[in-house]
Design a protein around this motif. Structure first.
Motif, PDB file in Angstrom:
ATOM      1  N   VAL A 103       0.842  -1.192   0.000  1.00 55.05           N
ATOM      2  CA  VAL A 103       0.000   0.000   0.000  1.00 55.05           C
ATOM      3  C   VAL A 103       0.880   1.245   0.000  1.00 55.05           C
ATOM      4  O   VAL A 103       1.925   1.285   0.661  1.00 55.05           O
ATOM      5  N   GLY A 104       0.470   2.268  -0.762  1.00 55.36           N
ATOM      6  CA  GLY A 104       1.175   3.544  -0.786  1.00 55.36           C
ATOM      7  C   GLY A 104       0.243   4.683  -0.429  1.00 55.36           C
ATOM      8  O   GLY A 104      -0.854   4.792  -0.988  1.00 55.36           O
ATOM      9  N   ASP A 105       0.636   5.532   0.511  1.00 59.15           N
ATOM     10  CA  ASP A 105      -0.151   6.697   0.916  1.00 59.15           C
ATOM     11  C   ASP A 105       0.331   7.911   0.138  1.00 59.15           C
ATOM     12  O   ASP A 105       1.500   8.302   0.248  1.00 59.15           O
ATOM     13  N   PHE A 106      -0.584   8.529  -0.617  1.00 56.63           N
ATOM     14  CA  PHE A 106      -0.230   9.486  -1.665  1.00 56.63           C
ATOM     15  C   PHE A 106      -0.796  10.864  -1.381  1.00 56.63           C
ATOM     16  O   PHE A 106      -1.968  11.009  -1.027  1.00 56.63           O
ATOM     17  N   ASN A 107       0.048  11.888  -1.537  1.00 58.28           N
ATOM     18  CA  ASN A 107      -0.349  13.299  -1.439  1.00 58.28           C
ATOM     19  C   ASN A 107       0.001  14.023  -2.731  1.00 58.28           C
ATOM     20  O   ASN A 107       0.905  13.620  -3.459  1.00 58.28           O
ATOM     21  N   MET A 108      -0.717  15.145  -2.988  1.00 59.36           N
ATOM     22  CA  MET A 108      -0.456  15.946  -4.188  1.00 59.36           C
ATOM     23  C   MET A 108      -0.708  17.417  -3.898  1.00 59.36           C
ATOM     24  O   MET A 108      -1.695  17.766  -3.251  1.00 59.36           O
ATOM     25  N   TRP A 109       0.208  18.289  -4.387  1.00 56.97           N
ATOM     26  CA  TRP A 109       0.089  19.731  -4.251  1.00 56.97           C
ATOM     27  C   TRP A 109       0.291  20.393  -5.615  1.00 56.97           C
ATOM     28  O   TRP A 109       0.984  19.849  -6.484  1.00 56.97           O
ATOM     29  N   ASN A 110      -0.261  21.586  -5.777  1.00 56.62           N
ATOM     30  CA  ASN A 110       0.135  22.456  -6.873  1.00 56.62           C
ATOM     31  C   ASN A 110       1.611  22.801  -6.655  1.00 56.62           C
ATOM     32  O   ASN A 110       1.987  23.328  -5.604  1.00 56.62           O
ATOM     33  N   LEU A 111       2.452  22.511  -7.629  1.00 58.85           N
ATOM     34  CA  LEU A 111       3.887  22.717  -7.479  1.00 58.85           C
ATOM     35  C   LEU A 111       4.218  24.161  -7.130  1.00 58.85           C
ATOM     36  O   LEU A 111       5.173  24.429  -6.404  1.00 58.85           O
ATOM     37  N   HIS A 112       3.429  25.104  -7.633  1.00 60.05           N
ATOM     38  CA  HIS A 112       3.744  26.526  -7.477  1.00 60.05           C
ATOM     39  C   HIS A 112       2.979  27.183  -6.327  1.00 60.05           C
ATOM     40  O   HIS A 112       3.242  28.354  -6.018  1.00 60.05           O
ATOM     41  N   ASN A 113       2.063  26.451  -5.729  1.00 56.52           N
ATOM     42  CA  ASN A 113       1.243  27.007  -4.652  1.00 56.52           C
ATOM     43  C   ASN A 113       0.741  25.866  -3.777  1.00 56.52           C
ATOM     44  O   ASN A 113      -0.332  25.312  -4.012  1.00 56.52           O
ATOM     45  N   PRO A 114       1.493  25.474  -2.741  1.00 51.83           N
ATOM     46  CA  PRO A 114       1.123  24.303  -1.949  1.00 51.83           C
ATOM     47  C   PRO A 114      -0.155  24.473  -1.131  1.00 51.83           C
ATOM     48  O   PRO A 114      -0.651  23.486  -0.584  1.00 51.83           O
ATOM     49  N   ARG A 115      -0.692  25.701  -1.063  1.00 54.37           N
ATOM     50  CA  ARG A 115      -1.995  25.836  -0.408  1.00 54.37           C
ATOM     51  C   ARG A 115      -3.093  25.130  -1.211  1.00 54.37           C
ATOM     52  O   ARG A 115      -4.128  24.752  -0.663  1.00 54.37           O
ATOM     53  N   GLU A 116      -2.847  24.975  -2.499  1.00 59.98           N
ATOM     54  CA  GLU A 116      -3.758  24.192  -3.321  1.00 59.98           C
ATOM     55  C   GLU A 116      -3.250  22.755  -3.336  1.00 59.98           C
ATOM     56  O   GLU A 116      -2.181  22.466  -3.873  1.00 59.98           O
ATOM     57  N   HIS A 117      -4.016  21.876  -2.726  1.00 56.77           N
ATOM     58  CA  HIS A 117      -3.625  20.472  -2.713  1.00 56.77           C
ATOM     59  C   HIS A 117      -4.855  19.588  -2.901  1.00 56.77           C
ATOM     60  O   HIS A 117      -5.996  20.049  -2.862  1.00 56.77           O
ATOM     61  N   PHE A 118      -4.604  18.352  -3.143  1.00 54.88           N
ATOM     62  CA  PHE A 118      -5.658  17.364  -3.320  1.00 54.88           C
ATOM     63  C   PHE A 118      -6.571  17.335  -2.096  1.00 54.88           C
ATOM     64  O   PHE A 118      -6.125  17.343  -0.958  1.00 54.88           O
ATOM     65  N   TRP A 119      -7.890  17.271  -2.345  1.00 56.29           N
ATOM     66  CA  TRP A 119      -8.912  17.334  -1.297  1.00 56.29           C
ATOM     67  C   TRP A 119      -9.695  16.021  -1.313  1.00 56.29           C
ATOM     68  O   TRP A 119     -10.538  15.788  -2.166  1.00 56.29           O
ATOM     69  N   ALA A 120      -9.400  15.149  -0.353  1.00 55.07           N
ATOM     70  CA  ALA A 120      -9.986  13.804  -0.352  1.00 55.07           C
ATOM     71  C   ALA A 120     -11.507  13.847  -0.192  1.00 55.07           C
ATOM     72  O   ALA A 120     -12.231  13.120  -0.885  1.00 55.07           O
ATOM     73  N   ALA A 121     -12.017  14.677   0.712  1.00 56.71           N
ATOM     74  CA  ALA A 121     -13.462  14.683   0.983  1.00 56.71           C
ATOM     75  C   ALA A 121     -14.262  15.121  -0.238  1.00 56.71           C
ATOM     76  O   ALA A 121     -15.261  14.487  -0.603  1.00 56.71           O
ATOM     77  N   ARG A 122     -13.860  16.196  -0.889  1.00 58.67           N
ATOM     78  CA  ARG A 122     -14.602  16.653  -2.060  1.00 58.67           C
ATOM     79  C   ARG A 122     -14.431  15.665  -3.224  1.00 58.67           C
ATOM     80  O   ARG A 122     -15.369  15.450  -3.991  1.00 58.67           O
ATOM     81  N   THR A 123     -13.265  15.056  -3.330  1.00 58.52           N
ATOM     82  CA  THR A 123     -13.069  14.054  -4.370  1.00 58.52           C
ATOM     83  C   THR A 123     -14.020  12.880  -4.163  1.00 58.52           C
ATOM     84  O   THR A 123     -14.580  12.344  -5.131  1.00 58.52           O
ATOM     85  N   ARG A 124     -14.235  12.468  -2.924  1.00 59.35           N
ATOM     86  CA  ARG A 124     -15.216  11.405  -2.625  1.00 59.35           C
ATOM     87  C   ARG A 124     -16.610  11.822  -3.050  1.00 59.35           C
ATOM     88  O   ARG A 124     -17.370  11.039  -3.620  1.00 59.35           O
ATOM     89  N   GLN A 125     -16.982  13.061  -2.740  1.00 55.82           N
ATOM     90  CA  GLN A 125     -18.344  13.525  -3.042  1.00 55.82           C
ATOM     91  C   GLN A 125     -18.593  13.634  -4.534  1.00 55.82           C
ATOM     92  O   GLN A 125     -19.669  13.294  -5.028  1.00 55.82           O
ATOM     93  N   LEU A 126     -17.598  14.122  -5.264  1.00 56.35           N
ATOM     94  CA  LEU A 126     -17.772  14.314  -6.695  1.00 56.35           C
ATOM     95  C   LEU A 126     -17.592  13.020  -7.477  1.00 56.35           C
ATOM     96  O   LEU A 126     -18.098  12.886  -8.590  1.00 56.35           O
ATOM     97  N   GLY A 127     -16.859  12.075  -6.895  1.00 59.88           N
ATOM     98  CA  GLY A 127     -16.629  10.797  -7.546  1.00 59.88           C
ATOM     99  C   GLY A 127     -17.185   9.658  -6.729  1.00 59.88           C
ATOM    100  O   GLY A 127     -18.388   9.425  -6.681  1.00 59.88           O
ATOM    101  N   SER A 128     -16.292   8.954  -6.037  1.00 56.73           N
ATOM    102  CA  SER A 128     -16.719   7.861  -5.164  1.00 56.73           C
ATOM    103  C   SER A 128     -15.684   7.685  -4.066  1.00 56.73           C
ATOM    104  O   SER A 128     -14.701   8.441  -4.003  1.00 56.73           O
ATOM    105  N   ALA A 129     -15.883   6.696  -3.218  1.00 60.41           N
ATOM    106  CA  ALA A 129     -14.999   6.479  -2.069  1.00 60.41           C
ATOM    107  C   ALA A 129     -13.701   5.794  -2.452  1.00 60.41           C
ATOM    108  O   ALA A 129     -12.859   5.529  -1.598  1.00 60.41           O
ATOM    109  N   SER A 130     -13.520   5.497  -3.719  1.00 63.31           N
ATOM    110  CA  SER A 130     -12.271   4.933  -4.210  1.00 63.31           C
ATOM    111  C   SER A 130     -12.014   5.489  -5.609  1.00 63.31           C
ATOM    112  O   SER A 130     -12.907   6.037  -6.246  1.00 63.31           O
TER     113      SER A 130
END
Length: 294
Positions: A66-93
């Protein structure tokens, strides 16, 4: 019992409708050029850059892991991947054609998944691979549940990985659990099962913007043994279930990017300034509006 509709939907042709033909074309391996190829050793983490318009593949190289993965905007780390909204807009996986969505106020797809060799995996207990339900293991929960300190949990591995990029523990956020099989049991409790990935399995994404990625090879390995609780395995026993992970980054032929452009941040600015924070003082409002707000 009925099957309620998904809550977050858009009109036909809206931002949640994916151009599958475009991403299928991106997924073709012919003509790619490998720009990066490295291994993340067991119980460590690494950060790397994926330029916009490139493809990144996360590989099972020696065995289930298993790999635990994070993602940021390279030029602005305040913008990063949002797990909760990604679940809502897509699914739990996560699987093919899904996005990772970014945090407010940016609110845009940071990447789109183009290939998943485990897309058809079926778990009889209702679990799903590439889990968005849970988050990273960390030394604080380990101290609480097990009563001892351990410095190689995913939170710690990710923290060390991003330090060379000027980020800290406070920038590490909820994760995508790559290759992790998880779900909710009948009591709606979170469970994890043995990772189904085998050597050669991979999950692949297309970077919509320049991104900084980081991943930890989880110290729980394939999660086939419990990390905590009455049946919790010792650190030495968990170690037997750990394997490295591979990462490859490819450029794609320019003609496949024809018509594609990096997604814009949310255009919301508000009627009277963002969130209505820059509004006319109340005393200067027309009388009927003063009465409406009274």
């Amino acid at each position: 019992m009925g099957n309620p509709n998904k809550a977050y939907r858009c009109l036909p042709g809206g931002p949640l409708d994916v151009d599958k033909e475009f991403y299928d074309n991106i997924a073709k391996e012919e003509g790619r050029v490998k720009e990066q190829d490295f291994t993340i050793p067991i119980r460590t983490g690494k950060a790397w850059v994926v330029p916009a318009g490139h493809v990144c593949r996360i590989l099972s190289v020696e065995g289930p892991q298993v790999g635990d993965f994070n993602m940021w905007n390279l030029h602005n780390p305040r913008e990063h991947f949002w797990a909760a909204r990604t679940r809502q807009l897509g699914s739990a996986s996560i699987t093919t054609y899904d996005h990772l969505w970014s945090t407010l106020p940016y609110m845009r797809p940071m990447c789109t998944f183009t290939a998943d060799t485990l897309a058809d995996y079926h778990d009889p207990d209702g679990g799903n691979v590439h889990d968005l339900l849970g988050t990273r293991c960390d030394p604080y929960i380990n101290r609480m549940l097990a009563g001892y300190d351990f410095d190689y949990h995913c939170h710690s591995n990710l923290t060390r990985a991003v330090q060379p990029y000027g980020l800290t523990e406070f920038d590490v956020h909820d994760v995508l659990n790559v290759f992790q099989l998880s779900g909710l049991n009948q009591q709606q409790e979170y469970f994890m099962k043995a990772c189904p990935a085998r050597p050669g399995d991979y999950l692949e994404f297309f970077a919509e913007i320049d991104v900084l990625c980081a991943m930890s090879a989880c110290p729980g390995g394939d999660l086939s043994v419990d990390m905590w609780g009455p049946e919790g395995a010792s650190t030495a026993e968990q170690l037997k279930h750990c394997h490295p992970l591979g990462v490859q980054v490819f450029s794609v032929p320019e003609e496949r990017l024809e018509g594609w452009h990096q997604p814009e941040c949310s255009p919301y600015v508000g009627q009277n300034g963002r969130h209505g924070l820059h509004f006319t003082p109340f005393v200067d409002l027309p009388k009927e509006q003063q009465e409406a707000h009274a």
